[in-house]
Design an enzyme around this catalytic site. Structure first.
Site, PDB file in Angstrom:
ATOM      1  N   GLU A  59      -7.508  -5.516  -0.450  1.00 16.71           N
ATOM      2  CA  GLU A  59      -7.893  -6.243  -1.335  1.00 16.71           C
ATOM      3  C   GLU A  59      -8.402  -7.625  -0.960  1.00 16.71           C
ATOM      4  O   GLU A  59      -8.657  -8.765  -1.576  1.00 16.71           O
ATOM      5  CB  GLU A  59      -7.467  -5.580  -3.185  1.00 16.71           C
ATOM      6  CG  GLU A  59      -7.311  -4.042  -2.892  1.00 16.71           C
ATOM      7  CD  GLU A  59      -8.566  -4.131  -3.694  1.00 16.71           C
ATOM      8  OE1 GLU A  59      -9.846  -4.106  -3.138  1.00 16.71           O
ATOM      9  OE2 GLU A  59      -8.590  -2.893  -4.855  1.00 16.71           O
ATOM     10  N   HIS A  83       0.972  -1.185  -0.158  1.00 17.72           N
ATOM     11  CA  HIS A  83      -0.363   0.034   0.199  1.00 17.72           C
ATOM     12  C   HIS A  83       0.397   0.937  -0.148  1.00 17.72           C
ATOM     13  O   HIS A  83       2.434   1.032   0.400  1.00 17.72           O
ATOM     14  CB  HIS A  83      -1.118   0.002   1.080  1.00 17.72           C
ATOM     15  CG  HIS A  83      -2.441   0.366   1.284  1.00 17.72           C
ATOM     16  ND1 HIS A  83      -2.322   2.723   1.584  1.00 17.72           N
ATOM     17  CD2 HIS A  83      -3.194   0.827   0.735  1.00 17.72           C
ATOM     18  CE1 HIS A  83      -3.109   3.078   0.751  1.00 17.72           C
ATOM     19  NE2 HIS A  83      -3.640   1.925   0.875  1.00 17.72           N
TER      20      HIS A  83
END
Ligand code: ACO
Length: 362
Positions: free
Chosen positions: A305, A246
């Site tokens: 996700e 991320h």
């Protein structure tokens, strides 16, 4: 100049704060854990929109108006012709949304939130040659979405799980799609334009387009004992492991745990494929240890996700629709940011550094 604008502050917001070092997400003063434990889609939407619409919106009136808007918008499903239905679901949803009028007020905002929730299940059914199911305005947005998708009333656990998902992803600082929404809002183009731009940013695999590929990865791995080798080979080929890493989080993405927890009531009541969850947990463990070994300088952990993929699969959404479901949840965040920008912000107009050739001297 930073190519990805990292560390550049481009907005002041009261909506959400992402602390990447601590792995903490705050939405309007409430930590994500507390919000997910005690909220629904409608309550979170009320929280996000508070003070940003011309009139006050309470949870009861927003719930009622969303139901009415879903019922009203269903007639627009007729516009889903063969050209639209040939598109991937998120693109088909965007094409239908693009037919709606632009504007700034709460009728436009609520119609957009309702429309995305109606269009995606309808598109998914039409693409399989099945008739779309009309909304039931008495249901909550989550329960209605599941009924429009699957054609049967969802269980309480399924509705709560979708609520947990929609709440978890409702807003997340100045990510790429939210920035896109604010850029459009700064030109005063209108909320529909902001949401369309945001969806266009979201659909890329580096943003909201990753959960489908997470399932492709689980399918390709197949069994827990293959994980280590498969993941190692992928990294050897220079590929990224989907559902990991991320830009902001240097520790575990708190949304990943919120979604992992949201699966538990479904697991406890036998409404989830427990072998699938076990495989995902094994892949997660193997990926974390291999990323630590191979990329020691870069803290890489699981992102939102990864468990999104499992949760949405369990609820009956096909993987090619995951980005669209993400868009349904994030639409309220995009709208809140667009309104905040429109109310307080200036036209966003950064500068670039020209590095091309200069005209020849005369
Ligand atoms: N697998 C393997 N390596 C990775 C991963 C990953 N998932 N993520 C980052 N890295 C590596 C990069 O290869 C790079 O290493 P290198 O310098 O040796 O090439 C290093 O970490 C830094 O990568 P950046 O590109 O600077 O990281 P950035 O902050 O731009 O990327 C992103 C963030 C796009 C999410 C990235 O981690 C990624 O591609 N992840 C996989 C796709 C994914 O899960 N997307 C969903 C993100 S969540 C969301 O947006 C809702």
């Amino acid at each position: 100049m930073k190519n990805g604008l990292e560390d550049v502050v481009a907005a002041e917001t009261q909506l959400s704060d992402v602390d990447g070092e601590a792995g903490r997400l705050i939405i309007r003063g409430v930590s994500l854990d507390d919000l997910v434990a005690d909220s629904t889609y409608e309550r979170t939407a009320t929280l996000l929109l508070d003070g940003l619409m011309p009139e006050a919106l309470d949870e009861a009136s927003l719930t009622r108006r969303l139901g009415e808007a879903r019922a009203d918008i269903f007639r627009h499903v007729e516009a889903a012709d063969a050209t639209i239905l040939a598109l991937p679901p998120v693109d088909a949803m965007r094409a239908l949304l693009a037919r709606l009028p632009d504007g700034e007020g709460s009728p436009v905002a609520i119609r957009l939130m309702a429309a995305s929730a109606v269009f995606l299940p309808a598109v998914l059914r039409l693409q399989k040659g099945r008739a779309p199911i009309a909304p039931d305005q008495k249901l909550s947005q989550s329960a209605d979405m599941l009924q429009m998708l699957n054609g049967t009333p969802p269980s309480g656990e399924q509705t709560s799980a979708l609520d947990a998902y929609l709440v978890t992803i409702s807003d997340h600082g100045l990510n790429a799609s939210t920035f896109a929404s604010r850029v459009i809002a700064s030109t005063q183009a209108g909320l529909t334009s902001s949401v369309l731009a945001a969806i266009s940013a979201l659909k890329g695999p580096l943003h909201g387009g990753a959960p489908g590929p997470v399932l492709d990865m689980l399918d390709a791995i197949g069994q827990a004992e293959n994980a280590e080798t498969w993941l190692g080979n992928a990294l050897d080929k220079g590929e990224r492991l989907m559902g990991f890493g991320h830009r902001i989080y240097r520790v575990r993405d708190p949304r990943a745990d919120a979604l992992k927890n949201a699966l538990k009531p479904l697991t406890a009541t036998g409404q989830v494929d427990s072998a699938r969850v076990a495989l995902a947990e094994a892949v997660e463990g193997a990926a974390l240890s291999i990323l630590k070994r191979r990329k020691p300088d870069r803290p890489l952990d699981v992102n939102v996700e990864f468990y999104t993929a499992l949760l949405l699969e369990t609820l009956g959404f096909p993987r090619e629709a995951f980005t669209g479901v993400f868009a349904i949840g994030r639409t309220v965040g995009w709208i809140a940011h667009a309104r905040e920008q429109a109310l307080q912000g200036r036209l966003i107009r950064p500068r670039s550094v020209y590095v091309g050739p200069l005209p020849k001297a005369a």
